[in-house]
Design a protein around this motif. Structure first.
Motif, PDB file in Angstrom:
ATOM      1  N   CYS A  87       0.835  -1.204   0.000  1.00 18.90           N
ATOM      2  CA  CYS A  87       0.000   0.000   0.000  1.00 18.90           C
ATOM      3  C   CYS A  87       0.865   1.247   0.000  1.00 18.90           C
ATOM      4  O   CYS A  87       0.587   2.215  -0.719  1.00 18.90           O
ATOM      5  N   ILE A  88       1.914   1.239   0.816  1.00 19.08           N
ATOM      6  CA  ILE A  88       2.840   2.371   0.838  1.00 19.08           C
ATOM      7  C   ILE A  88       3.498   2.535  -0.536  1.00 19.08           C
ATOM      8  O   ILE A  88       3.701   3.651  -1.021  1.00 19.08           O
ATOM      9  N   GLY A  89       3.794   1.402  -1.192  1.00 19.53           N
ATOM     10  CA  GLY A  89       4.391   1.445  -2.520  1.00 19.53           C
ATOM     11  C   GLY A  89       3.486   2.080  -3.563  1.00 19.53           C
ATOM     12  O   GLY A  89       3.965   2.617  -4.573  1.00 19.53           O
ATOM     13  N   LEU A  90       2.156   2.039  -3.327  1.00 24.66           N
ATOM     14  CA  LEU A  90       1.220   2.655  -4.268  1.00 24.66           C
ATOM     15  C   LEU A  90       1.406   4.171  -4.346  1.00 24.66           C
ATOM     16  O   LEU A  90       0.910   4.813  -5.281  1.00 24.66           O
ATOM     17  N   TYR A  91       2.099   4.738  -3.384  1.00 27.23           N
ATOM     18  CA  TYR A  91       2.399   6.176  -3.432  1.00 27.23           C
ATOM     19  C   TYR A  91       3.118   6.516  -4.734  1.00 27.23           C
ATOM     20  O   TYR A  91       2.959   7.611  -5.284  1.00 27.23           O
ATOM     21  N   TRP A  92       3.938   5.589  -5.238  1.00 28.85           N
ATOM     22  CA  TRP A  92       4.718   5.808  -6.452  1.00 28.85           C
ATOM     23  C   TRP A  92       4.047   5.204  -7.688  1.00 28.85           C
ATOM     24  O   TRP A  92       4.687   5.062  -8.721  1.00 28.85           O
ATOM     25  N   LEU A 148       1.782   5.550 -14.529  1.00 28.78           N
ATOM     26  CA  LEU A 148       1.668   4.856 -15.808  1.00 28.78           C
ATOM     27  C   LEU A 148       3.040   4.662 -16.433  1.00 28.78           C
ATOM     28  O   LEU A 148       3.233   3.745 -17.233  1.00 28.78           O
ATOM     29  N   GLU A 149       3.985   5.523 -16.080  1.00 23.62           N
ATOM     30  CA  GLU A 149       5.338   5.389 -16.614  1.00 23.62           C
ATOM     31  C   GLU A 149       6.059   4.170 -16.019  1.00 23.62           C
ATOM     32  O   GLU A 149       6.870   3.536 -16.683  1.00 23.62           O
ATOM     33  N   ASN A 150       5.763   3.863 -14.764  1.00 24.25           N
ATOM     34  CA  ASN A 150       6.348   2.694 -14.099  1.00 24.25           C
ATOM     35  C   ASN A 150       5.248   1.666 -13.831  1.00 24.25           C
ATOM     36  O   ASN A 150       4.989   1.295 -12.680  1.00 24.25           O
ATOM     37  N   ILE A 151       4.617   1.246 -14.899  1.00 26.21           N
ATOM     38  CA  ILE A 151       3.402   0.443 -14.772  1.00 26.21           C
ATOM     39  C   ILE A 151       3.671  -0.917 -14.142  1.00 26.21           C
ATOM     40  O   ILE A 151       2.838  -1.445 -13.400  1.00 26.21           O
ATOM     41  N   TYR A 152       4.820  -1.521 -14.412  1.00 24.03           N
ATOM     42  CA  TYR A 152       5.086  -2.858 -13.870  1.00 24.03           C
ATOM     43  C   TYR A 152       5.254  -2.813 -12.349  1.00 24.03           C
ATOM     44  O   TYR A 152       4.661  -3.624 -11.616  1.00 24.03           O
ATOM     45  N   PHE A 153       6.070  -1.883 -11.867  1.00 24.71           N
ATOM     46  CA  PHE A 153       6.222  -1.719 -10.426  1.00 24.71           C
ATOM     47  C   PHE A 153       4.882  -1.384  -9.783  1.00 24.71           C
ATOM     48  O   PHE A 153       4.527  -1.909  -8.719  1.00 24.71           O
ATOM     49  N   SER A 154       4.121  -0.528 -10.440  1.00 26.18           N
ATOM     50  CA  SER A 154       2.834  -0.094  -9.911  1.00 26.18           C
ATOM     51  C   SER A 154       1.878  -1.271  -9.759  1.00 26.18           C
ATOM     52  O   SER A 154       1.216  -1.439  -8.722  1.00 26.18           O
ATOM     53  N   THR A 163       0.604  21.029  -5.297  1.00 24.73           N
ATOM     54  CA  THR A 163       0.353  20.318  -6.549  1.00 24.73           C
ATOM     55  C   THR A 163       1.496  19.387  -6.884  1.00 24.73           C
ATOM     56  O   THR A 163       2.653  19.629  -6.540  1.00 24.73           O
ATOM     57  N   ASP A 164       1.155  18.281  -7.566  1.00 24.96           N
ATOM     58  CA  ASP A 164       2.191  17.335  -7.969  1.00 24.96           C
ATOM     59  C   ASP A 164       2.811  17.782  -9.291  1.00 24.96           C
ATOM     60  O   ASP A 164       2.583  18.907  -9.754  1.00 24.96           O
ATOM     61  N   ALA A 165       3.567  16.915  -9.912  1.00 22.33           N
ATOM     62  CA  ALA A 165       4.286  17.281 -11.140  1.00 22.33           C
ATOM     63  C   ALA A 165       3.342  17.682 -12.259  1.00 22.33           C
ATOM     64  O   ALA A 165       3.713  18.449 -13.143  1.00 22.33           O
ATOM     65  N   ARG A 195      -2.241   9.974  -3.133  1.00 17.81           N
ATOM     66  CA  ARG A 195      -1.007   9.223  -2.876  1.00 17.81           C
ATOM     67  C   ARG A 195      -0.710   9.171  -1.378  1.00 17.81           C
ATOM     68  O   ARG A 195      -0.303   8.131  -0.848  1.00 17.81           O
ATOM     69  N   TYR A 196      -0.917  10.286  -0.692  1.00 19.37           N
ATOM     70  CA  TYR A 196      -0.707  10.301   0.751  1.00 19.37           C
ATOM     71  C   TYR A 196      -1.678   9.362   1.464  1.00 19.37           C
ATOM     72  O   TYR A 196      -1.351   8.787   2.509  1.00 19.37           O
ATOM     73  N   SER A 197      -2.874   9.216   0.917  1.00 21.02           N
ATOM     74  CA  SER A 197      -3.849   8.316   1.542  1.00 21.02           C
ATOM     75  C   SER A 197      -3.354   6.874   1.518  1.00 21.02           C
ATOM     76  O   SER A 197      -3.622   6.102   2.444  1.00 21.02           O
ATOM     77  N   PHE A 198      -2.618   6.494   0.473  1.00 24.88           N
ATOM     78  CA  PHE A 198      -2.061   5.134   0.422  1.00 24.88           C
ATOM     79  C   PHE A 198      -1.034   4.933   1.536  1.00 24.88           C
ATOM     80  O   PHE A 198      -0.937   3.844   2.107  1.00 24.88           O
TER      81      PHE A 198
END
Length: 440
Positions: A108-113, A116-122, A189-191, A201-204
């Protein structure tokens, strides 16, 4: 100096077991039902795309997350009985429960990152979040006959679900406040210039920290488990042998076998409703705007959670008067009526009414199903392996139920017809339950 654990049936032990629902239920609400689905769709909308490239081919967002979910549940169904057999054989199912609790929370913490660019890790984080939640929950379920006497099991099972609903709603309300008013929490705001996505993301992160932190109370008081005697060789194969042994024992338990058949059918429908309710409301209800759709769906999810607290308690009380099986038959019939009503839903108010009805029967059927199974299993210290059957039936039902639901929706061109299919499952479940207490 070793600490003395509370004895079976004690208030301290029962509360510690039930409190794990408080710890891990935030995953099922915040990640599975509320914040993550909105976050996932927002990523695609912000990127202005509907498909991503995975394993050399393009796939749309909805099928992608659906396939990953199905793969996770298949994986869960395969490993749960093996791990349960090993845990009972080694006499330390608390270790496995901890392992998968931490796996799920860290995912769940990893979901912060998640991007779509890092779809496999996601997707790996999403996959193991599911695995961690359901496998640790299976081990927690298997503790029920170990920590509670039969007369206590309905009440403490309902209390566990109620604590889970309360805790998850508290955290969801906090997360929703962050999403709706990110500036109040100092979230910039994010990127891509969207503060709401960063708040999600913080909620994850909050889910992972909540899950790890509050689970420590349960881990402190729960016993390790019961060690099985025998030759400690080929532990993996012993897991399969334990599974085979339980299967043979179930074959000689007529009531248990009939109950499991009924549970498999109606649980298939229950779990499918839990997974598709938000998608049904998004597609089939006539919302006036996108903002009303988002707000309405979130309100409906909260309504289901809050009403489910009362539903679990009322069902537990009804079981004392009418018996577990009689109460489950009535609850299944109520599900049939809800499915018929859902076929005609049009307005947001229709959807809110349906959500309230679903909450009443959802909390009740889950809590009572768990405690009823606990009462039917024979006297044994091999509780983890027996409960693996319960959990495997539930997980395979999810795979089959969601597949049949999707097939019906695609074939008929509407989710409404698929809802009627789920109603037929509940009808079949009610009929099979009538056979549980028959003499032959």
């Amino acid at each position: 100096m070793s600490r003395i654990l509370p004895i079976k049936g004690s208030k301290k032990l029962l509360n510690a077991w039930a409190f794990y629902d408080w710890a891990n239920s935030v995953y099922s609400l915040v990640i599975s039902s509320a914040i993550f689905p909105i976050f996932y769709g927002a990523l695609f909308r912000v990127a202005g795309i509907e498909k991503v490239t995975v394993f050399g081919g393009e796939i749309a967002r909805a099928p992608l997350i659906s396939y990953v979910t199905s793969a996770a549940f298949l994986f869960i169904a395969l490993i749960t009985p093996i791990l349960s057999g090993i845990a009972d054989y080694l006499g330390n199912k608390r270790l496995f429960m901890k392992l998968f609790c931490y796996l799920g929370a860290l995912s769940c913490i990893g979901l912060y990152w998640f991007s779509l660019e890092n779809i496999y890790f996601s997707l790996v984080c999403y996959f193991f979040g599911l695995v961690g939640f359901w496998v640790s929950f299976a081990f927690n379920n298997s503790y029920l006959p170990d920590i509670a006497f039969p007369r206590q099991q309905d009440r403490i099972s309902a209390k566990g679900f109620s604590l889970g609903y309360i805790g998850s709603v508290i955290l969801l309300l906090f997360n929703l406040a962050m999403v709706m008013k990110p500036n109040l929490f100092g979230i910039e705001t994010d990127a891509r210039g969207i503060a709401e996505i960063k708040a999600m993301r913080y909620s994850f992160l909050t889910v992972g920290l909540w899950w790890i932190g509050f689970s420590q109370y349960s881990f402190y008081f729960l016993p390790k488990g019961f060690k099985r005697e025998g030759v400690r060789q080929h532990v993996i194969l012993n897991g399969f042998r334990e599974l085979k042994n339980v299967w043979h024992q179930i074959g000689g338990q007529i009531k248990l076998k009939r109950y499991l058949a009924a549970f498999f059918i109606y649980s298939m429908a229950v779990q499918t409703v839990m997974l598709i309710a938000t998608y049904f409301g998004e597609e089939e209800i006539q919302w006036s705007s996108d903002s009303e759709r988002t707000t309405g769906l979130i309100v409906s999810i909260l309504l289901i959670q809050l009403v489910a607290i009362a539903g679990a308690t009322l069902t537990a009380r009804a079981s004392k008067t009418f018996g577990n099986i009689g109460t489950l038959i009535v609850v299944n019939i109520l599900w049939v009526l809800i499915c018929i009503y859902a076929y005609f839903l049009i307005t947001p108010m229709d959807f809110y009414i349906a959500a309230g009805c679903v909450g009443i029967v959802m909390g009740g059927i889950q809590a009572l199903s768990r405690s009823t199974y606990s009462k039917f299993i024979p006297e044994t210290i091999d509780t983890a392996s027996f409960f693996s059957f319960y959990d495997v039936a539930e997980k395979i039902g999810i795979v089959i139920g969601t597949f049949l639901y999707g097939f019906a929706a695609q074939y008929f061109g509407s989710m409404r017809y698929a809802i009627i299919l789920l109603g037929l499952f509940f009808m079949a479940g009610a009929f099979l339950l009538t056979r549980v207490n028959r003499a032959n």
